[in-house]
Design a protein around this motif. Structure first.
Motif, PDB file in Angstrom:
ATOM      1  N   GLY A  98       0.795  -1.227   0.000  1.00 21.18           N
ATOM      2  CA  GLY A  98       0.000   0.000   0.000  1.00 21.18           C
ATOM      3  C   GLY A  98       0.823   1.270   0.000  1.00 21.18           C
ATOM      4  N   LEU A  99       2.033   1.201  -0.559  1.00 19.32           N
ATOM      5  CA  LEU A  99       2.928   2.352  -0.575  1.00 19.32           C
ATOM      6  C   LEU A  99       2.962   2.988  -1.955  1.00 19.32           C
ATOM      7  CD1 LEU A  99       5.893   0.898   1.496  1.00 19.32           C
ATOM      8  CD2 LEU A  99       3.891   2.159   2.313  1.00 19.32           C
ATOM      9  N   GLN A 100       3.232   4.298  -1.980  1.00 19.71           N
ATOM     10  CA  GLN A 100       3.244   5.040  -3.228  1.00 19.71           C
ATOM     11  C   GLN A 100       4.670   5.361  -3.657  1.00 19.71           C
ATOM     12  OE1 GLN A 100       0.545   5.796  -5.142  1.00 19.71           O
ATOM     13  NE2 GLN A 100      -0.584   4.540  -3.652  1.00 19.71           N
ATOM     14  N   PRO A 101       5.057   4.955  -4.881  1.00 25.13           N
ATOM     15  CA  PRO A 101       6.346   5.403  -5.408  1.00 25.13           C
ATOM     16  C   PRO A 101       6.408   6.926  -5.428  1.00 25.13           C
ATOM     17  CG  PRO A 101       5.356   3.728  -6.831  1.00 25.13           C
ATOM     18  CD  PRO A 101       4.303   4.141  -5.852  1.00 25.13           C
ATOM     19  N   TRP A 102       7.610   7.453  -5.332  1.00 30.75           N
ATOM     20  CA  TRP A 102       7.902   8.879  -5.467  1.00 30.75           C
ATOM     21  C   TRP A 102       7.542   9.699  -4.230  1.00 30.75           C
ATOM     22  CZ3 TRP A 102      11.192  10.590  -8.850  1.00 30.75           C
ATOM     23  CH2 TRP A 102      11.321  11.958  -9.092  1.00 30.75           C
ATOM     24  N   SER A 103       6.449   9.351  -3.549  1.00 33.00           N
ATOM     25  CA  SER A 103       6.078  10.110  -2.354  1.00 33.00           C
ATOM     26  C   SER A 103       6.442   9.339  -1.085  1.00 33.00           C
ATOM     27  CB  SER A 103       4.586  10.456  -2.373  1.00 33.00           C
ATOM     28  OG  SER A 103       3.795   9.291  -2.547  1.00 33.00           O
ATOM     29  N   ASP A 104       5.855   8.139  -0.904  1.00 24.67           N
ATOM     30  CA  ASP A 104       6.242   7.313   0.244  1.00 24.67           C
ATOM     31  C   ASP A 104       7.681   6.825   0.114  1.00 24.67           C
ATOM     32  OD1 ASP A 104       3.723   7.500   1.446  1.00 24.67           O
ATOM     33  OD2 ASP A 104       2.973   5.730   0.399  1.00 24.67           O
ATOM     34  N   LEU A 105       8.075   6.508  -1.100  1.00 22.10           N
ATOM     35  CA  LEU A 105       9.429   6.032  -1.387  1.00 22.10           C
ATOM     36  C   LEU A 105      10.038   6.981  -2.421  1.00 22.10           C
ATOM     37  CD1 LEU A 105       8.541   2.251  -1.526  1.00 22.10           C
ATOM     38  CD2 LEU A 105       9.848   3.402   0.281  1.00 22.10           C
ATOM     39  N   PRO A 106      10.562   8.104  -1.966  1.00 22.92           N
ATOM     40  CA  PRO A 106      10.996   9.162  -2.884  1.00 22.92           C
ATOM     41  C   PRO A 106      12.108   8.735  -3.817  1.00 22.92           C
ATOM     42  CG  PRO A 106      10.882   9.954  -0.607  1.00 22.92           C
ATOM     43  CD  PRO A 106      10.753   8.463  -0.563  1.00 22.92           C
ATOM     44  N   LEU A 107      12.222   9.468  -4.913  1.00 20.87           N
ATOM     45  CA  LEU A 107      13.270   9.316  -5.927  1.00 20.87           C
ATOM     46  C   LEU A 107      13.021   8.169  -6.889  1.00 20.87           C
ATOM     47  CD1 LEU A 107      16.070  10.359  -6.877  1.00 20.87           C
ATOM     48  CD2 LEU A 107      17.122   8.799  -5.249  1.00 20.87           C
ATOM     49  N   GLY A 140       8.378  10.453   2.175  1.00 20.58           N
ATOM     50  CA  GLY A 140       8.975   9.406   2.980  1.00 20.58           C
ATOM     51  C   GLY A 140       7.984   8.702   3.883  1.00 20.58           C
ATOM     52  N   LEU A 141       8.498   7.738   4.628  1.00 21.67           N
ATOM     53  CA  LEU A 141       7.683   6.897   5.494  1.00 21.67           C
ATOM     54  C   LEU A 141       7.958   7.203   6.965  1.00 21.67           C
ATOM     55  CD1 LEU A 141       8.128   3.399   3.808  1.00 21.67           C
ATOM     56  CD2 LEU A 141       6.081   4.827   3.774  1.00 21.67           C
ATOM     57  N   SER A 142       6.903   7.162   7.756  1.00 19.34           N
ATOM     58  CA  SER A 142       7.088   7.198   9.202  1.00 19.34           C
ATOM     59  C   SER A 142       7.697   5.865   9.638  1.00 19.34           C
ATOM     60  CB  SER A 142       5.757   7.413   9.912  1.00 19.34           C
ATOM     61  OG  SER A 142       4.905   6.292   9.700  1.00 19.34           O
ATOM     62  N   ALA A 143       8.279   5.852  10.826  1.00 20.66           N
ATOM     63  CA  ALA A 143       8.866   4.616  11.343  1.00 20.66           C
ATOM     64  C   ALA A 143       7.817   3.523  11.450  1.00 20.66           C
ATOM     65  CB  ALA A 143       9.509   4.880  12.699  1.00 20.66           C
ATOM     66  N   GLU A 144       6.597   3.907  11.816  1.00 18.49           N
ATOM     67  CA  GLU A 144       5.524   2.928  11.987  1.00 18.49           C
ATOM     68  C   GLU A 144       5.111   2.316  10.657  1.00 18.49           C
ATOM     69  OE1 GLU A 144       5.856   5.637  15.294  1.00 18.49           O
ATOM     70  OE2 GLU A 144       5.516   6.017  13.151  1.00 18.49           O
ATOM     71  N   ARG A 145       4.987   3.142   9.628  1.00 20.05           N
ATOM     72  CA  ARG A 145       4.575   2.617   8.323  1.00 20.05           C
ATOM     73  C   ARG A 145       5.670   1.753   7.715  1.00 20.05           C
ATOM     74  NH1 ARG A 145       2.761   6.593   4.098  1.00 20.05           N
ATOM     75  NH2 ARG A 145       1.769   4.733   3.216  1.00 20.05           N
ATOM     76  N   GLU A 146       6.918   2.151   7.895  1.00 21.14           N
ATOM     77  CA  GLU A 146       8.003   1.333   7.368  1.00 21.14           C
ATOM     78  C   GLU A 146       8.047  -0.011   8.087  1.00 21.14           C
ATOM     79  OE1 GLU A 146      12.799   1.352   6.469  1.00 21.14           O
ATOM     80  OE2 GLU A 146      11.951   2.861   7.806  1.00 21.14           O
ATOM     81  N   ALA A 147       7.878   0.002   9.405  1.00 18.23           N
ATOM     82  CA  ALA A 147       7.892  -1.249  10.166  1.00 18.23           C
ATOM     83  C   ALA A 147       6.769  -2.170   9.725  1.00 18.23           C
ATOM     84  CB  ALA A 147       7.785  -0.949  11.660  1.00 18.23           C
ATOM     85  N   ALA A 148       5.583  -1.610   9.468  1.00 17.20           N
ATOM     86  CA  ALA A 148       4.453  -2.425   9.014  1.00 17.20           C
ATOM     87  C   ALA A 148       4.745  -3.031   7.648  1.00 17.20           C
ATOM     88  CB  ALA A 148       3.187  -1.579   8.970  1.00 17.20           C
ATOM     89  N   ALA A 149       5.359  -2.251   6.756  1.00 15.32           N
ATOM     90  CA  ALA A 149       5.693  -2.761   5.429  1.00 15.32           C
ATOM     91  C   ALA A 149       6.758  -3.850   5.512  1.00 15.32           C
ATOM     92  CB  ALA A 149       6.165  -1.619   4.538  1.00 15.32           C
TER      93      ALA A 149
END
Length: 334
Positions: free
Chosen positions: A255-264, A318-327
């Motif tokens: 459920g993550l978005q390229p470019w915004s949640d995962l920049p570049l 980018g991602l918060s620590a919580e969202r990255e941990a969930a992913a």
């Protein structure tokens, strides 16, 4: 040179002002004065609003105007009309987003995007590129061969307000040795950007050399990969995390978005297949210099570390620590 900058207080404009004054140019800036700025010695400031009050620009002549903040064609056309006959060259900071699509690499002759509502005033993902293309057209119509269009890719480096590149060196710097860090991939996926200082230097050189027409201002296609960027971040931070690579399908599943949640990073498929392969040969032939990736990363991290704590939070990208941990947990279960 005797230069006029429209904007000049933030990011791209800020670096152009710094480089121009350091090399001895006369610099005048025109803006609303809404950003607190300590200008280098000798910079002349004129207050106004490009959307309305241009009276502060009623007098004066300049070798070139550098427009760093034009987004609406009506505003750009009004500025061009105001300055016509009093500037030798109109330099417009546009974007590679003007191109209609990226299924194939776009050189400067690539087809630009269009929209039906050309009088749109909302700048968003749908309108940004086509409106920039209309801005380019407005300047070219008035200035002809004296119109210089700069089409940068993602602009990165110190004082970047978008957080899109800064997220990675900052995220890696928080990681302990061996700590898992979510990495969009594969590692060999090409990425493209331009250090703001290289962009600023090229803008001034192209103006010096009386260049005209459009230039793609990005790193060379294929020069850098996502893996190389993350390794450079690890080197700058002095740590070595464990990269957990997630391909496009895994990113979508999380459920993550390229470019915004995962920049570049954008998956190299469909209309974005060649997004990170934009040719820059024309700009390089005209003198574009690209600094080492390690320098861009290290300087970005060093600047980020000088920010007050409240400004180090990533609210735009980018991602918060919580969202990255969930992913990461979801990926571990796949």
């Amino acid at each position: 040179m005797n230069l006029l900058l429209i904007g000049g207080s933030q990011f791209v404009g800020r670096h152009i002002v710094q480089i121009a004054t350091a090399r001895g140019d006369q610099v005048t800036v025109f803006n609303r004065g809404q950003t607190a700025t300590e200008w280098p010695a000798g910079v002349q400031v004129r207050r106004g609003d490009r959307k309305g009050d241009l009276s502060a620009l009623a007098g004066g002549e300049w070798d070139a105007v550098i427009d760093t903040c034009g987004y609406l064609p009506g505003d750009v056309a009004r500025m061009a009309d105001c300055l016509y006959g009093r500037v030798g060259r109109y330099v417009f900071i546009s974007s590679v987003s003007v191109y209609a699509g990226f299924s194939r690499p776009n050189d400067e002759q690539g087809v630009v995007g269009r929209i039906d509502d050309t009088d749109a005033t909302v700048v968003d993902g749908r309108t940004y590129g086509p409106l920039k293309a209309l801005c380019e057209q407005a300047i070219a119509t008035r200035f002809g061969a004296s119109a210089l269009t700069i089409r940068p890719g993602l602009v990165v480096g110190p004082h970047d307000p978008t957080q899109r590149f800064t997220y990675w060196p900052a995220r890696v710097a928080r990681a302990l040795a061996g700590e898992p860090v979510l990495a969009p991939g594969p590692a060999g996926a090409p990425v493209q950007f331009i250090d703001v200082r290289d962009l600023a230097a090229f803008v001034l050189k192209a103006a010096d050399d009386s260049r005209g027409g459009p230039f793609n201002v990005v790193t060379p296609p294929g020069a850098f990969t996502m893996g190389a960027v993350l390794d450079a971040c690890a080197d700058a931070a002095g740590t070595r995390p464990h990269w957990v690579w997630a391909d496009a399908a895994a990113v979508e599943d999380c459920g993550l978005q390229p470019w915004s949640d995962l920049p570049l990073w954008l998956p190299a498929t469909g209309d974005h297949a060649a997004f990170a392969l934009t040719p820059n040969a024309k700009a390089q032939a005209a003198g574009l210099q690209i600094r080492p990736l390690t320098q861009t990363v290290a300087d970005t991290l060093a600047w980020y570390r000088t920010l007050p704590g409240a400004q180090q939070a990533f609210s735009k990208a980018g991602l918060s620590a919580e969202r990255e941990a969930a992913a990461l947990a979801k990926l571990a279960r796949r």
